[in-house]
Design a protein around this motif. Sequence first.
Motif, mmCIF file in Angstrom:
data_model
loop_
_atom_site.group_PDB
_atom_site.id
_atom_site.type_symbol
_atom_site.label_atom_id
_atom_site.label_comp_id
_atom_site.label_asym_id
_atom_site.label_seq_id
_atom_site.Cartn_x
_atom_site.Cartn_y
_atom_site.Cartn_z
ATOM 1 N N ASN A 335 14.415 -26.073 -22.560
ATOM 2 C CA ASN A 335 15.336 -27.681 -22.785
ATOM 3 C C ASN A 335 15.352 -27.899 -24.094
ATOM 4 O O ASN A 335 13.672 -27.939 -24.982
ATOM 5 N N VAL A 336 16.524 -28.032 -24.562
ATOM 6 C CA VAL A 336 16.313 -28.576 -26.375
ATOM 7 C C VAL A 336 16.021 -30.026 -26.041
ATOM 8 O O VAL A 336 16.957 -30.641 -25.574
ATOM 9 N N LYS A 337 15.012 -30.931 -26.799
ATOM 10 C CA LYS A 337 14.308 -32.116 -27.197
ATOM 11 C C LYS A 337 15.365 -32.371 -27.559
ATOM 12 O O LYS A 337 15.661 -32.354 -29.238
ATOM 13 N N ASP A 338 15.873 -33.405 -26.850
ATOM 14 C CA ASP A 338 17.018 -34.390 -28.260
ATOM 15 C C ASP A 338 18.831 -34.022 -28.883
ATOM 16 O O ASP A 338 18.650 -34.117 -29.557
ATOM 17 N N ALA A 339 18.744 -33.963 -28.137
ATOM 18 C CA ALA A 339 19.998 -32.374 -28.469
ATOM 19 C C ALA A 339 21.034 -33.729 -28.900
ATOM 20 O O ALA A 339 21.628 -33.046 -29.480
ATOM 21 N N GLN A 340 20.680 -34.698 -28.172
ATOM 22 C CA GLN A 340 21.932 -35.749 -28.583
ATOM 23 C C GLN A 340 21.893 -36.528 -29.830
ATOM 24 O O GLN A 340 22.985 -36.597 -30.219
ATOM 25 N N ALA A 341 20.994 -35.722 -30.710
ATOM 26 C CA ALA A 341 20.543 -35.977 -32.089
ATOM 27 C C ALA A 341 21.352 -34.941 -33.336
ATOM 28 O O ALA A 341 20.892 -35.171 -34.213
ATOM 29 N N MET A 342 21.534 -33.270 -31.948
ATOM 30 C CA MET A 342 21.840 -32.475 -32.999
ATOM 31 C C MET A 342 23.871 -32.217 -33.235
ATOM 32 O O MET A 342 24.352 -32.688 -32.393
ATOM 33 N N SER A 343 23.585 -31.731 -34.807
ATOM 34 C CA SER A 343 25.173 -31.007 -35.027
ATOM 35 C C SER A 343 25.226 -30.174 -33.993
ATOM 36 O O SER A 343 24.572 -29.650 -33.650
ATOM 37 N N LEU A 344 26.263 -28.782 -34.360
ATOM 38 C CA LEU A 344 26.649 -28.140 -33.379
ATOM 39 C C LEU A 344 26.661 -27.476 -33.370
ATOM 40 O O LEU A 344 25.690 -26.174 -33.095
ATOM 41 N N THR A 345 25.859 -26.896 -34.863
ATOM 42 C CA THR A 345 24.765 -25.697 -35.777
ATOM 43 C C THR A 345 23.528 -26.011 -35.323
ATOM 44 O O THR A 345 23.387 -24.752 -34.699
ATOM 45 N N ASP A 349 21.766 -23.424 -32.853
ATOM 46 C CA ASP A 349 20.421 -22.658 -32.636
ATOM 47 C C ASP A 349 19.247 -22.474 -32.191
ATOM 48 O O ASP A 349 18.727 -21.516 -31.947
ATOM 49 N N ALA A 350 19.133 -24.165 -31.914
ATOM 50 C CA ALA A 350 17.924 -24.326 -30.778
ATOM 51 C C ALA A 350 18.281 -23.688 -29.595
ATOM 52 O O ALA A 350 17.381 -22.342 -28.801
ATOM 53 N N ILE A 351 19.374 -23.029 -28.789
ATOM 54 C CA ILE A 351 19.761 -22.274 -27.544
ATOM 55 C C ILE A 351 19.284 -20.772 -27.771
ATOM 56 O O ILE A 351 18.004 -20.396 -27.351
ATOM 57 N N ARG A 352 19.657 -20.876 -29.207
ATOM 58 C CA ARG A 352 19.357 -19.160 -29.326
ATOM 59 C C ARG A 352 17.708 -18.916 -29.373
ATOM 60 O O ARG A 352 17.564 -17.898 -29.388
ATOM 61 N N GLU A 353 17.275 -19.560 -30.463
ATOM 62 C CA GLU A 353 15.419 -19.947 -31.312
ATOM 63 C C GLU A 353 15.195 -19.919 -28.677
ATOM 64 O O GLU A 353 14.374 -18.708 -28.994
ATOM 65 N N LEU A 354 15.343 -20.374 -28.263
ATOM 66 C CA LEU A 354 14.094 -20.491 -26.954
ATOM 67 C C LEU A 354 15.011 -19.502 -25.999
ATOM 68 O O LEU A 354 14.010 -19.351 -25.066
ATOM 69 N N THR A 355 16.603 -18.789 -26.116
ATOM 70 C CA THR A 355 16.804 -18.057 -24.694
ATOM 71 C C THR A 355 15.846 -16.099 -25.272
ATOM 72 O O THR A 355 15.309 -16.354 -24.605
ATOM 73 N N GLY A 356 15.620 -16.600 -26.853
ATOM 74 C CA GLY A 356 14.933 -15.783 -27.276
ATOM 75 C C GLY A 356 13.527 -15.749 -27.069
ATOM 76 O O GLY A 356 13.241 -14.193 -27.103
ATOM 77 N N GLU A 367 8.053 -26.443 -23.463
ATOM 78 C CA GLU A 367 9.634 -26.270 -23.541
ATOM 79 C C GLU A 367 10.695 -25.902 -22.288
ATOM 80 O O GLU A 367 11.209 -26.390 -21.999
ATOM 81 N N LEU A 368 9.326 -25.950 -21.320
ATOM 82 C CA LEU A 368 9.547 -26.215 -19.801
ATOM 83 C C LEU A 368 10.396 -27.315 -18.793
ATOM 84 O O LEU A 368 9.891 -27.067 -17.784
ATOM 85 N N SER A 369 9.656 -28.745 -19.656
ATOM 86 C CA SER A 369 9.264 -29.624 -19.125
ATOM 87 C C SER A 369 10.022 -30.481 -19.582
ATOM 88 O O SER A 369 10.482 -31.003 -21.032
ATOM 89 N N GLY A 370 10.043 -31.575 -18.834
ATOM 90 C CA GLY A 370 10.750 -33.149 -19.458
ATOM 91 C C GLY A 370 12.134 -32.869 -19.886
ATOM 92 O O GLY A 370 13.101 -33.646 -20.093
#
Length: 457
Positions: A335-345, A349-356, A367-370
């Motif tokens: 999960n992307v922490k504090d996603a509500q504060a992120m821009s689209l870019t 980038d966070a989704i791509r990095e975590l997926t890899g 990163e797999l909890s919460g």
Amino acid sequence: MSTKVFNLPDLGEGLTESEISSWRVAEGDVVEVNQVLADVETAKAVVELSSPYAGTIRSLHAAEGETVDVGAPVITFDLGGTDDDGSDEEDGGRVPTLVGYGSAPDKGRPARRARRGTSGPTSAAAATAQTEPPAADAAQALRPADEAGRSGERPRSTPPVRLFAKQNGVDLEQVSGSGAGGVITRADVEAVLADGTATPAQGPRAAGSDSTGQSTATRTLGGRPRTETVPVKGVRKATAQAMVSSAFTAPHVTEFLQVDVTETMELLAELKASRDYRDVKLTPMTLAAKACLVAMERTPDVNARWDEQAGAIVQQNFVNLGFAAATPRGLMVPNVKDAQAMSLTELADAIRELTGRAREGGLSPAELSGGTFTLTNVGVFGIDAGTPIINPGEGAILAIGQVRRMPWEYRGEIALREVMTLSLSFDHRFVDGEQGSRFLADVGAILRRPGLTLTMV
């Protein structure tokens, strides 16, 4: 010369067991403090197990692929870097200790399995008292595998190798081991399979034939054995337990909405062609994730959680946005922490990095909890819709289907449009139908006309 036994620690989140994914050291190696000893797979991630001591590896208490309980011994160290029994480690005199685990009658903890013909220890503590085999057993261990077979003893091999041989119908009694002390390795079994000299471990099957005269007993799916037993452990075991718990604890309601996402797909194409987003990995799921974050501003209830002990609803005013990622180890939901504060870019980038890193097995338990809300993309598999199960501890999950080009009513006429189906499952204990429906409608409205986002923020 003193020895120290290193027991498997709790690697986080109260996990009760871990699997030895791979050893980075071998018996006889000299190691330093904090040197990585092994890669250990928990129910959530693959983590590195570091050494708490500086010294020599006296014995490894588990084979690769073996599951070990927290608190059970994994390594015995000789402090100071040399053996006290005068054995010569550099000339290959040390024989690998192949061990297994079973329930101890007094404490219920795993204990080292006794060698055949000897009395085995009855507890994990007693298991570490005897770290070198008696002379008679050592001599037996050094015999070739075929001699061990003739003596009636089980050929020496690790549990994963025995399982691999069983799955492929290979009788280990007929395999010569190339490992230290005649140990049979996976490569030995693969070599037997490759040259076609494998002896079935079970009796012959009753074979029939089809109209062409071909034996039906030899025709299987993918050329694999007729039946295979796959141990359920690690991520797959944790996922199975979590899904069962969620399905039978949280009352699920699933709603569906078909949406004309033609304008969103056009926007996606424009963004990819622009200079600002040229190096950003944008997908329909990225835009759907952003739509969810915007819609939560109006309906935060889907981001809440149920506190069973307190009998209360915990409203969470932040979003740790989870997304399902298919990996070789099974389905993982970082999960992307504090996603509500992120821009689209930033979100992309966070989704791509975590997926890899999920596919490489490099995620941390944190990163797999919460997570607070999950998005799953079934559209990548060519699927339109489903009834996703809520991640435990969360209030809702949204599945996005494939984008289909299909006839659709548009401005009073029938036209070919890009259409997506959204499937929202929510916990009906604290998310009412009105709240779930409003959230789903808002997500659909944003994906139908992305410009509407300006009216919602």
